[in-house]
Design a protein around this motif. Sequence first.
Motif, PDB file in Angstrom:
ATOM      1  N   ARG A  78      38.563 -18.905   9.936  1.00  0.00           N
ATOM      2  CA  ARG A  78      39.942 -19.220   9.526  1.00  0.00           C
ATOM      3  C   ARG A  78      40.723 -17.957   9.228  1.00  0.00           C
ATOM      4  O   ARG A  78      41.911 -17.858   9.521  1.00  0.00           O
ATOM      5  N   HIS A  79      40.062 -16.945   8.650  1.00  0.00           N
ATOM      6  CA  HIS A  79      40.695 -15.637   8.444  1.00  0.00           C
ATOM      7  C   HIS A  79      41.066 -15.027   9.807  1.00  0.00           C
ATOM      8  O   HIS A  79      42.187 -14.572  10.012  1.00  0.00           O
ATOM      9  N   GLU A  80      40.118 -15.051  10.723  1.00  0.00           N
ATOM     10  CA  GLU A  80      40.359 -14.404  12.018  1.00  0.00           C
ATOM     11  C   GLU A  80      41.406 -15.158  12.840  1.00  0.00           C
ATOM     12  O   GLU A  80      42.134 -14.559  13.617  1.00  0.00           O
ATOM     13  N   VAL A  82      44.057 -16.410  11.679  1.00  0.00           N
ATOM     14  CA  VAL A  82      45.351 -15.875  11.233  1.00  0.00           C
ATOM     15  C   VAL A  82      45.688 -14.621  12.044  1.00  0.00           C
ATOM     16  O   VAL A  82      46.818 -14.451  12.511  1.00  0.00           O
ATOM     17  N   HIS A  83      44.694 -13.746  12.265  1.00  0.00           N
ATOM     18  CA  HIS A  83      44.961 -12.533  13.040  1.00  0.00           C
ATOM     19  C   HIS A  83      45.325 -12.873  14.491  1.00  0.00           C
ATOM     20  O   HIS A  83      46.173 -12.224  15.093  1.00  0.00           O
ATOM     21  N   LEU A  84      44.674 -13.878  15.055  1.00  0.00           N
ATOM     22  CA  LEU A  84      45.016 -14.274  16.429  1.00  0.00           C
ATOM     23  C   LEU A  84      46.450 -14.787  16.500  1.00  0.00           C
ATOM     24  O   LEU A  84      47.182 -14.514  17.449  1.00  0.00           O
ATOM     25  N   ILE A 115      49.437  -7.560   6.898  1.00  0.00           N
ATOM     26  CA  ILE A 115      48.717  -8.295   7.950  1.00  0.00           C
ATOM     27  C   ILE A 115      47.395  -8.831   7.392  1.00  0.00           C
ATOM     28  O   ILE A 115      47.047  -9.999   7.563  1.00  0.00           O
ATOM     29  N   GLU A 116      46.669  -7.946   6.689  1.00  0.00           N
ATOM     30  CA  GLU A 116      45.393  -8.384   6.121  1.00  0.00           C
ATOM     31  C   GLU A 116      45.622  -9.403   5.006  1.00  0.00           C
ATOM     32  O   GLU A 116      44.849 -10.336   4.857  1.00  0.00           O
ATOM     33  N   TRP A 117      46.695  -9.208   4.230  1.00  0.00           N
ATOM     34  CA  TRP A 117      46.877 -10.139   3.108  1.00  0.00           C
ATOM     35  C   TRP A 117      47.089 -11.563   3.612  1.00  0.00           C
ATOM     36  O   TRP A 117      46.539 -12.522   3.075  1.00  0.00           O
ATOM     37  N   GLU A 118      47.882 -11.695   4.652  1.00  0.00           N
ATOM     38  CA  GLU A 118      48.122 -13.036   5.208  1.00  0.00           C
ATOM     39  C   GLU A 118      46.791 -13.689   5.598  1.00  0.00           C
ATOM     40  O   GLU A 118      46.574 -14.882   5.355  1.00  0.00           O
ATOM     41  N   ALA A 119      45.880 -12.892   6.174  1.00  0.00           N
ATOM     42  CA  ALA A 119      44.581 -13.446   6.575  1.00  0.00           C
ATOM     43  C   ALA A 119      43.691 -13.718   5.353  1.00  0.00           C
ATOM     44  O   ALA A 119      42.952 -14.704   5.317  1.00  0.00           O
ATOM     45  N   TYR A 120      43.780 -12.858   4.341  1.00  0.00           N
ATOM     46  CA  TYR A 120      42.964 -13.097   3.140  1.00  0.00           C
ATOM     47  C   TYR A 120      43.455 -14.311   2.348  1.00  0.00           C
ATOM     48  O   TYR A 120      42.667 -14.986   1.689  1.00  0.00           O
ATOM     49  N   ASP A 151      37.359   0.519   2.847  1.00  0.00           N
ATOM     50  CA  ASP A 151      37.030  -0.432   3.914  1.00  0.00           C
ATOM     51  C   ASP A 151      38.079  -0.472   5.011  1.00  0.00           C
ATOM     52  O   ASP A 151      37.763  -0.593   6.189  1.00  0.00           O
ATOM     53  N   TYR A 152      39.338  -0.450   4.610  1.00  0.00           N
ATOM     54  CA  TYR A 152      40.415  -0.466   5.597  1.00  0.00           C
ATOM     55  C   TYR A 152      41.264   0.799   5.437  1.00  0.00           C
ATOM     56  O   TYR A 152      42.485   0.767   5.591  1.00  0.00           O
ATOM     57  N   GLY A 153      40.622   1.897   5.068  1.00  0.00           N
ATOM     58  CA  GLY A 153      41.341   3.164   4.941  1.00  0.00           C
ATOM     59  C   GLY A 153      42.278   3.216   3.747  1.00  0.00           C
ATOM     60  O   GLY A 153      43.385   3.712   3.873  1.00  0.00           O
TER      61      GLY A 153
HETATM   62 ZN   LIG Z   1      41.312  -9.369   8.502  1.00  0.00          ZN
END
Ligand SMILES: [Zn+2]
Length: 175
Positions: A78-80, A82-84, A115-120, A151-153
Amino acid sequence: MTIAEDFIAEMKREFPRFSIRYKRESGLQRAIHHTLRVVTLGGMSTYATNYHTVLFGTLWVPDSWDRMSDVDRVILLRHERVHLRQRARMGDVVMSFVYLVPIFPLFLAYGRARIEWEAYEETITATAELVGKDAARALKPQIVRRFVGPDYGWMWPFPKTIERWFDEHIARLSC
Ligand SMILES: [Zn+2]
């Protein structure tokens, strides 16, 4: 079918070219692993072994995928997803630029953080729905660490901001 297989079938209906592959089978994925380890000065050394990454519509998974529970797989998917959807919305070029290019600049890393927050948010929602709200609340320290650490720089190294985003999202959950 398990719930994870079901969910993968649903994702394939939305993204017909979606597939899941092992990182160790890809030279590019191994190269990313080594690059990340160097640019984060060793801070991010577990990319190939611990992280799941969507790149150009394929979900690259570490070997530990095989040992995950069905519920954990659905939460991750479900997280991934969101990225798609972000990729469909922004296009590969914009999303790759916002996401991959900057490691240090704060302004640009803010793009990656959003971008990551939306997926988290989806990770938190999925955990609340599939496991329970206490389990979702318990994710807070590890999610904050992801944003403020290597982890994500060090994409958004301000724990108070992430904690606020987290609390706001938990408060919005209806379950
Ligand atoms: Zn992510």
